[in-house]
Motif scaffolding. Structure first.
Motif, PDB file in Angstrom:
ATOM      1  N   GLU A 157       0.848  -1.199   0.000  1.00  0.00           N
ATOM      2  CA  GLU A 157       0.000   0.000   0.000  1.00  0.00           C
ATOM      3  C   GLU A 157       0.880   1.243   0.000  1.00  0.00           C
ATOM      4  OE1 GLU A 157      -3.835   1.790   2.438  1.00  0.00           O
ATOM      5  OE2 GLU A 157      -2.542   0.303   3.355  1.00  0.00           O
ATOM      6  N   ASN A 158       0.497   2.247  -0.790  1.00  0.00           N
ATOM      7  CA  ASN A 158       1.198   3.525  -0.915  1.00  0.00           C
ATOM      8  C   ASN A 158       2.487   3.404  -1.728  1.00  0.00           C
ATOM      9  OD1 ASN A 158      -0.785   4.451   0.786  1.00  0.00           O
ATOM     10  ND2 ASN A 158       0.492   4.362   2.605  1.00  0.00           N
ATOM     11  N   GLN A 159       2.853   2.210  -2.207  1.00  0.00           N
ATOM     12  CA  GLN A 159       4.076   2.057  -2.983  1.00  0.00           C
ATOM     13  C   GLN A 159       3.767   2.207  -4.461  1.00  0.00           C
ATOM     14  OE1 GLN A 159       5.914  -1.787  -2.718  1.00  0.00           O
ATOM     15  NE2 GLN A 159       7.788  -1.137  -3.737  1.00  0.00           N
ATOM     16  N   ASN A 160       4.541   3.038  -5.134  1.00  0.00           N
ATOM     17  CA  ASN A 160       4.361   3.243  -6.558  1.00  0.00           C
ATOM     18  C   ASN A 160       5.518   2.620  -7.323  1.00  0.00           C
ATOM     19  OD1 ASN A 160       1.934   4.749  -6.552  1.00  0.00           O
ATOM     20  ND2 ASN A 160       3.044   6.563  -5.890  1.00  0.00           N
ATOM     21  N   PRO A 161       5.249   2.042  -8.495  1.00  0.00           N
ATOM     22  CA  PRO A 161       6.323   1.460  -9.292  1.00  0.00           C
ATOM     23  C   PRO A 161       7.137   2.551  -9.986  1.00  0.00           C
ATOM     24  CG  PRO A 161       4.266   1.298 -10.465  1.00  0.00           C
ATOM     25  CD  PRO A 161       3.936   1.881  -9.117  1.00  0.00           C
ATOM     26  N   GLU A 162       8.227   2.139 -10.603  1.00  0.00           N
ATOM     27  CA  GLU A 162       9.093   3.094 -11.287  1.00  0.00           C
ATOM     28  C   GLU A 162       8.394   3.698 -12.496  1.00  0.00           C
ATOM     29  OE1 GLU A 162      13.730   3.296 -12.908  1.00  0.00           O
ATOM     30  OE2 GLU A 162      12.808   1.386 -12.347  1.00  0.00           O
ATOM     31  N   PHE A 163       7.633   2.886 -13.213  1.00  0.00           N
ATOM     32  CA  PHE A 163       6.974   3.357 -14.427  1.00  0.00           C
ATOM     33  C   PHE A 163       5.467   3.144 -14.334  1.00  0.00           C
ATOM     34  CE2 PHE A 163      11.146   1.613 -15.753  1.00  0.00           C
ATOM     35  CZ  PHE A 163      11.758   2.812 -16.104  1.00  0.00           C
ATOM     36  N   ALA A 164       4.719   4.046 -14.979  1.00  0.00           N
ATOM     37  CA  ALA A 164       3.292   3.811 -15.178  1.00  0.00           C
ATOM     38  C   ALA A 164       3.127   2.750 -16.274  1.00  0.00           C
ATOM     39  CB  ALA A 164       2.598   5.109 -15.566  1.00  0.00           C
ATOM     40  N   TYR A 165       1.903   2.257 -16.435  1.00  0.00           N
ATOM     41  CA  TYR A 165       1.679   1.114 -17.318  1.00  0.00           C
ATOM     42  C   TYR A 165       0.820   1.496 -18.516  1.00  0.00           C
ATOM     43  CZ  TYR A 165       2.992  -1.193 -12.942  1.00  0.00           C
ATOM     44  OH  TYR A 165       3.640  -1.564 -11.793  1.00  0.00           O
ATOM     45  N   ASP A 166       1.159   0.905 -19.675  1.00  0.00           N
ATOM     46  CA  ASP A 166       0.272   0.940 -20.836  1.00  0.00           C
ATOM     47  C   ASP A 166      -0.440  -0.410 -20.895  1.00  0.00           C
ATOM     48  OD1 ASP A 166       1.361   3.388 -21.373  1.00  0.00           O
ATOM     49  OD2 ASP A 166       2.604   2.721 -23.042  1.00  0.00           O
ATOM     50  N   VAL A 167      -1.769  -0.385 -21.009  1.00  0.00           N
ATOM     51  CA  VAL A 167      -2.560  -1.613 -20.938  1.00  0.00           C
ATOM     52  C   VAL A 167      -3.551  -1.640 -22.104  1.00  0.00           C
ATOM     53  CG1 VAL A 167      -3.919  -3.108 -19.442  1.00  0.00           C
ATOM     54  CG2 VAL A 167      -2.467  -1.343 -18.422  1.00  0.00           C
ATOM     55  N   ILE A 168      -3.708  -2.813 -22.696  1.00  0.00           N
ATOM     56  CA  ILE A 168      -4.710  -3.012 -23.742  1.00  0.00           C
ATOM     57  C   ILE A 168      -5.727  -4.032 -23.245  1.00  0.00           C
ATOM     58  CG2 ILE A 168      -3.326  -4.791 -24.902  1.00  0.00           C
ATOM     59  CD1 ILE A 168      -4.522  -3.803 -27.552  1.00  0.00           C
ATOM     60  N   GLY A 169      -7.010  -3.773 -23.522  1.00  0.00           N
ATOM     61  CA  GLY A 169      -8.052  -4.687 -23.061  1.00  0.00           C
ATOM     62  C   GLY A 169      -9.390  -4.349 -23.681  1.00  0.00           C
TER      63      GLY A 169
ATOM     64  N   PRO B  26     -16.370  -6.149 -29.983  1.00  0.00           N
ATOM     65  CA  PRO B  26     -16.042  -5.586 -28.677  1.00  0.00           C
ATOM     66  C   PRO B  26     -15.168  -4.340 -28.807  1.00  0.00           C
ATOM     67  CG  PRO B  26     -14.684  -7.514 -29.095  1.00  0.00           C
ATOM     68  CD  PRO B  26     -15.656  -7.438 -30.224  1.00  0.00           C
ATOM     69  N   VAL B  27     -15.363  -3.395 -27.877  1.00  0.00           N
ATOM     70  CA  VAL B  27     -14.575  -2.160 -27.892  1.00  0.00           C
ATOM     71  C   VAL B  27     -13.221  -2.442 -27.240  1.00  0.00           C
ATOM     72  CG1 VAL B  27     -14.450   0.229 -27.126  1.00  0.00           C
ATOM     73  CG2 VAL B  27     -16.663  -0.767 -27.766  1.00  0.00           C
ATOM     74  N   ILE B  28     -12.158  -2.237 -27.997  1.00  0.00           N
ATOM     75  CA  ILE B  28     -10.808  -2.464 -27.485  1.00  0.00           C
ATOM     76  C   ILE B  28     -10.233  -1.118 -27.052  1.00  0.00           C
ATOM     77  CG2 ILE B  28      -8.551  -3.468 -27.925  1.00  0.00           C
ATOM     78  CD1 ILE B  28     -10.940  -5.407 -28.145  1.00  0.00           C
ATOM     79  N   GLY B  29      -9.831  -1.040 -25.809  1.00  0.00           N
ATOM     80  CA  GLY B  29      -9.291   0.200 -25.268  1.00  0.00           C
ATOM     81  C   GLY B  29      -7.808   0.094 -24.984  1.00  0.00           C
ATOM     82  N   ILE B  30      -7.138   1.223 -25.037  1.00  0.00           N
ATOM     83  CA  ILE B  30      -5.735   1.328 -24.633  1.00  0.00           C
ATOM     84  C   ILE B  30      -5.641   2.424 -23.588  1.00  0.00           C
ATOM     85  CG2 ILE B  30      -3.403   1.975 -25.361  1.00  0.00           C
ATOM     86  CD1 ILE B  30      -4.013   0.791 -28.089  1.00  0.00           C
ATOM     87  N   LEU B  31      -5.117   2.095 -22.423  1.00  0.00           N
ATOM     88  CA  LEU B  31      -4.871   3.063 -21.360  1.00  0.00           C
ATOM     89  C   LEU B  31      -3.371   3.286 -21.269  1.00  0.00           C
ATOM     90  CD1 LEU B  31      -7.734   1.884 -20.548  1.00  0.00           C
ATOM     91  CD2 LEU B  31      -7.148   2.536 -18.218  1.00  0.00           C
ATOM     92  N   THR B  32      -2.940   4.518 -21.447  1.00  0.00           N
ATOM     93  CA  THR B  32      -1.522   4.831 -21.337  1.00  0.00           C
ATOM     94  C   THR B  32      -1.226   5.430 -19.968  1.00  0.00           C
ATOM     95  OG1 THR B  32      -1.732   7.087 -22.172  1.00  0.00           O
ATOM     96  CG2 THR B  32      -1.477   5.338 -23.789  1.00  0.00           C
ATOM     97  N   SER B  33      -0.036   5.165 -19.461  1.00  0.00           N
ATOM     98  CA  SER B  33       0.434   5.753 -18.199  1.00  0.00           C
ATOM     99  C   SER B  33      -0.584   5.572 -17.082  1.00  0.00           C
ATOM    100  CB  SER B  33       0.754   7.243 -18.377  1.00  0.00           C
ATOM    101  OG  SER B  33       1.782   7.420 -19.311  1.00  0.00           O
ATOM    102  N   ALA B  34      -1.031   4.343 -16.908  1.00  0.00           N
ATOM    103  CA  ALA B  34      -2.028   4.049 -15.873  1.00  0.00           C
ATOM    104  C   ALA B  34      -1.344   3.640 -14.573  1.00  0.00           C
ATOM    105  CB  ALA B  34      -2.957   2.943 -16.350  1.00  0.00           C
ATOM    106  N   LYS B  35      -2.107   3.724 -13.495  1.00  0.00           N
ATOM    107  CA  LYS B  35      -1.607   3.394 -12.163  1.00  0.00           C
ATOM    108  C   LYS B  35      -2.431   2.255 -11.591  1.00  0.00           C
ATOM    109  CE  LYS B  35      -0.951   5.367  -7.537  1.00  0.00           C
ATOM    110  NZ  LYS B  35      -1.104   6.562  -6.684  1.00  0.00           N
ATOM    111  N   LEU B  36      -1.780   1.342 -10.896  1.00  0.00           N
ATOM    112  CA  LEU B  36      -2.459   0.206 -10.279  1.00  0.00           C
ATOM    113  C   LEU B  36      -2.794   0.490  -8.831  1.00  0.00           C
ATOM    114  CD1 LEU B  36      -0.417  -2.886 -11.532  1.00  0.00           C
ATOM    115  CD2 LEU B  36      -2.644  -2.114 -12.313  1.00  0.00           C
ATOM    116  N   SER B  37      -3.878  -0.110  -8.371  1.00  0.00           N
ATOM    117  CA  SER B  37      -4.221  -0.066  -6.952  1.00  0.00           C
ATOM    118  C   SER B  37      -5.127  -1.242  -6.643  1.00  0.00           C
ATOM    119  CB  SER B  37      -4.926   1.249  -6.590  1.00  0.00           C
ATOM    120  OG  SER B  37      -6.163   1.360  -7.278  1.00  0.00           O
ATOM    121  N   THR B  38      -5.291  -1.525  -5.350  1.00  0.00           N
ATOM    122  CA  THR B  38      -6.202  -2.579  -4.903  1.00  0.00           C
ATOM    123  C   THR B  38      -7.117  -1.982  -3.849  1.00  0.00           C
ATOM    124  OG1 THR B  38      -4.537  -4.282  -5.301  1.00  0.00           O
ATOM    125  CG2 THR B  38      -6.388  -4.880  -3.900  1.00  0.00           C
ATOM    126  N   PHE B  39      -8.430  -2.133  -4.029  1.00  0.00           N
ATOM    127  CA  PHE B  39      -9.407  -1.598  -3.084  1.00  0.00           C
ATOM    128  C   PHE B  39     -10.481  -2.640  -2.847  1.00  0.00           C
ATOM    129  CE2 PHE B  39     -13.497   0.705  -2.488  1.00  0.00           C
ATOM    130  CZ  PHE B  39     -13.227   1.204  -1.227  1.00  0.00           C
TER     131      PHE B  39
END
Length: 673
Positions: free
Chosen positions: A138-150, A205-218
């Motif tokens: 928790e509260n830890q951020n990775p070195e890089f943001a993520y690009d994700v396709i889905g 289906p709609v294919i999306g790309i998210l650039t520079s995204a951040k992960l979290s768990t809630f």
């Protein structure tokens, strides 16, 4: 010849500034100050014909000097700039160097170049994202943001939501690779713009790309969040999107229908079922989706009389280990200078179907014994005749209780018959609302929000009632609550710190934003229907204070791990002795003239610089006047860590308060040093 006219991004290094590159601007965004909302800088992602991209930035004065308007997708030549090492977390691209644009930098728009790609993404597989969620604390951020396709599922169009920052637009959807799913929630203007681009005409289906995204768990749900650098594309005309869609079709994927949340009611929660020990043991797998159950039993005996309490983390309440005069929490990955002492008593329980062992956790024992571990240990120090048996065991053994059991994975898998008892059902109204477990009955029965992360909120409501719900927060947990402006007059009651109140009819929402005053995952919103009633103090049952103290020696690592424009998720509570107090001053800041006082805080081992601003300066009045006979030890709440001119300091926030020489264990420890 053409290749010699421009430098490649991959060839950039820090030894000179007379670089000249030709690149496509794929992304552009400003960075805002969280304190003043003024622009701190401008960011560009530049992509060249070698398919290499780099993050470039410019401070506002340099950008004004450059005097160039730019647009995403166009080609520019960029000359005369510095090359520096990238720093911070959640970087938008993985290159180790970045570009700093100078006032002498020249940017010129040129004609399109088909050799330069329109986009470049560094995709991360969702399976790897899941591993990242599990790896990051928790509260830890990775070195890089993520690009994700889905694939985009269950897109919920924009709605207005009440937040701690006022009403904001919200858009939500699920993001899946056909196997794994992540929840995505977007806010503000970004949510509105994404909502406009997601139309019914998009190919399914709609294919999306998210650039520079951040992960979290809630709430045990993996989520993808947006950063200022985030951009979202739907059905982009590139090979990865085509290949992704073809794979989904080959695997027989069917797009679920989108649902509009704007007028929908929340989904009903699972019913908490009453069961028996025999049923839990013989049919354990049937409780995979029903992890909270109710059992009525008699406590026959204490099983482990010598092990009835443990040292607990002040934040997450997990067991902590004492190492070098600090308490180390493996769950929070943090060290604390003190801990809480909590009950954990193993007893033999009989519900007439079977006899088995259960663990009575802290809240249960406190309610049955009307005492705390700290009280008992203090009594033992003063009077050697006091024992755990006389102080608490005798009030437990022989009692019949109706209790909430939280089932673990080991319980459900049949590997363990030792159950955790997390609370008592001491209200007949609550008990009648919990039904015997049959699917038919569960359809129209009262439901309890068992997923709420605010541990210790009990909920009362008669079956089928359309009346509002009353919730009472019990001991040891605190939560941030705020009042919407329209409700202030309707409450019609003065609120005083230290007094006790019953609070009814309110809304719970996920805590959002940074510098939160407490670590609870949820917050409370009081509205026009809320009722606040003052009641007499229950001294001894409810603590007067609760702080989540951060050791001064740990603040540097917290601040150092933040990106330059990033605020910590939580503000800090700190304790120490005030030394080296400066004079009260009026200073010019980016937000105008502000009153301030600076001093050092010392905890016997470490020292940190502290700044109180504006009305918070008056909180030190009695200390500055020398009104205390004992050396003043202060607890400062909700402080903001940051670097100023390379020096670590903590500054006050709107939620900051100062407590001097109060009766609190963190203060005792400082004084004993």
């Amino acid at each position: 010849m053409q290749g010699r006219m421009f430098d490649h991004i991959q060839s950039l290094e820090k030894s000179r500034t007379n670089w000249r590159i030709k690149a496509r601007l794929t992304r552009f965004w400003p960075t805002f100050s969280p304190e003043t909302s003024t622009i701190k800088g401008y960011n560009l992602i530049l992509l060249d014909d070698d398919n290499t991209h780099v993050h470039a930035y410019a401070y506002p004065d340099n950008w004004r000097a450059i005097g160039k308007e730019v647009a995403e997708g166009k080609i520019y030549t960029v000359e005369n700039f510095q090359v520096r090492d990238t720093i911070g977390k959640l970087r938008p691209v993985s290159t180790k160097l970045c570009i700093r644009l100078l006032s002498s930098t020249i940017i010129e728009c040129v004609e399109d170049d088909a050799l330069i790609p329109n986009h470049k993404f560094e995709f991360m597989d969702m399976g790897d994202l899941l591993e990242e969620c599990n790896r990051l604390t928790e509260n830890q951020n990775p070195e890089f943001a993520y690009d994700v396709i889905g694939v985009v599922e269950h897109f919920k169009h924009v709605t207005r939501k009440q937040t701690r920052y006022g009403e904001r637009d919200q858009t939500r959807f699920m993001f899946s690779d056909g196997r794994l799913k992540f929840s995505v929630t977007l806010w503000g203007d970004f949510a509105s713009s994404v909502n406009q681009t997601y139309t019914a005409e998009l190919q399914k289906p709609v294919i999306g790309i998210l650039t520079s995204a951040k992960l979290s768990t809630f709430r045990q749900e993996n989520q993808i969040g947006a950063l200022p650098s985030t951009k979202i594309y739907f059905n982009l005309d590139i090979d990865p999107v085509t290949e992704f869609r073809e794979r989904l079709i080959e695997e027989g994927y069917k797009s679920p229908p989108d649902t509009d949340e704007s007028s929908s009611e929340p989904a009903p929660r699972a019913v908490i079922e009453r069961t028996s020990f025999k049923e839990l043991i013989e049919n354990s797998l049937s409780f995979v989706l029903k992890r909270t159950v109710v059992v009525k039993f008699v406590i026959n005996k204490i099983e482990e009389e010598d092990s009835w309490w443990f040292n607990s983390c002040v934040s997450c309440h997990s067991e902590v280990e004492k190492v070098d005069k600090k308490f180390k929490c493996a769950e929070c990955k943090r060290n604390f200078g003190y801990c809480e002492k909590r009950f954990r008593i193993v007893v033999l329980a009989d519900d007439t179907t079977l006899v088995t062992n259960v663990i009575l956790l802290d809240r249960v024992v406190k309610r049955m014994g009307a005492t705390t571990v700290a009280n008992i240990l203090n009594l033992m120090k003063k009077d050697s005749s006091v024992t755990a048996e006389s102080a608490v065991f005798k009030s437990i053994v022989g009692k019949e209780v109706t209790a909430l059991l939280q089932l673990s994975d080991a319980n459900v898998n049949g590997d363990s018959n030792l159950y955790n008892v997390v609370d008592l059902c001491d209200s007949s109204m609550f008990e009648t609302a919990i039904i015997q477990s049959t699917p038919a009955q569960a359809t129209n029965s009262f439901s309890v929000d068992v997923d709420s992360p605010i541990v210790g909120i009990e909920l009362f409501q008669t079956p089928g009632s359309s009346e509002s719900v009353a919730k009472k927060i019990k001991m040891d947990f605190h939560v941030h609550a705020f009042v919407i402006p329209e409700a202030l007059d309707d409450l019609n009651i003065p609120i005083y710190e230290g007094s006790m109140y019953i609070v009814e009819n309110f809304v719970t929402r996920r805590a959002m934003g940074t510098l939160r005053p407490v670590t609870s995952d949820m917050c409370i919103i009081l509205n026009e229907t809320s009722i606040v009633t003052n009641i007499p103090l229950e001294i001894g049952r409810f603590p007067r204070y609760k702080f989540e103290i951060t050791q001064l020696g740990d603040i540097y690592s917290i601040a150092r791990n933040l990106a330059p424009d990033e605020e910590p998720l939580y503000a800090l509570d700190i304790v120490g002795i005030i030394i080296d107090v400066g004079d009260t001053a009026i200073e010019a800041t980016t937000s105008g003239m502000r009153q301030s006082v600076r001093f050092n805080l010392y905890d016997g081992r470490n020292t940190i610089r502290v700044v109180l601003l504006d009305e918070k300066v008056s909180l030190l009045g009695h200390i500055l006047d020398g009104d205390y006979q004992l050396e003043p030890i202060v607890i400062l709440t909700s402080m903001r860590p940051h670097f100023r001119n390379g020096v670590l300091q903590v500054s006050s926030t709107e939620a900051t308060k100062v407590y001097v020489n109060i009766y609190y264990h963190a203060v005792w420890q400082i004084r004993r040093r």
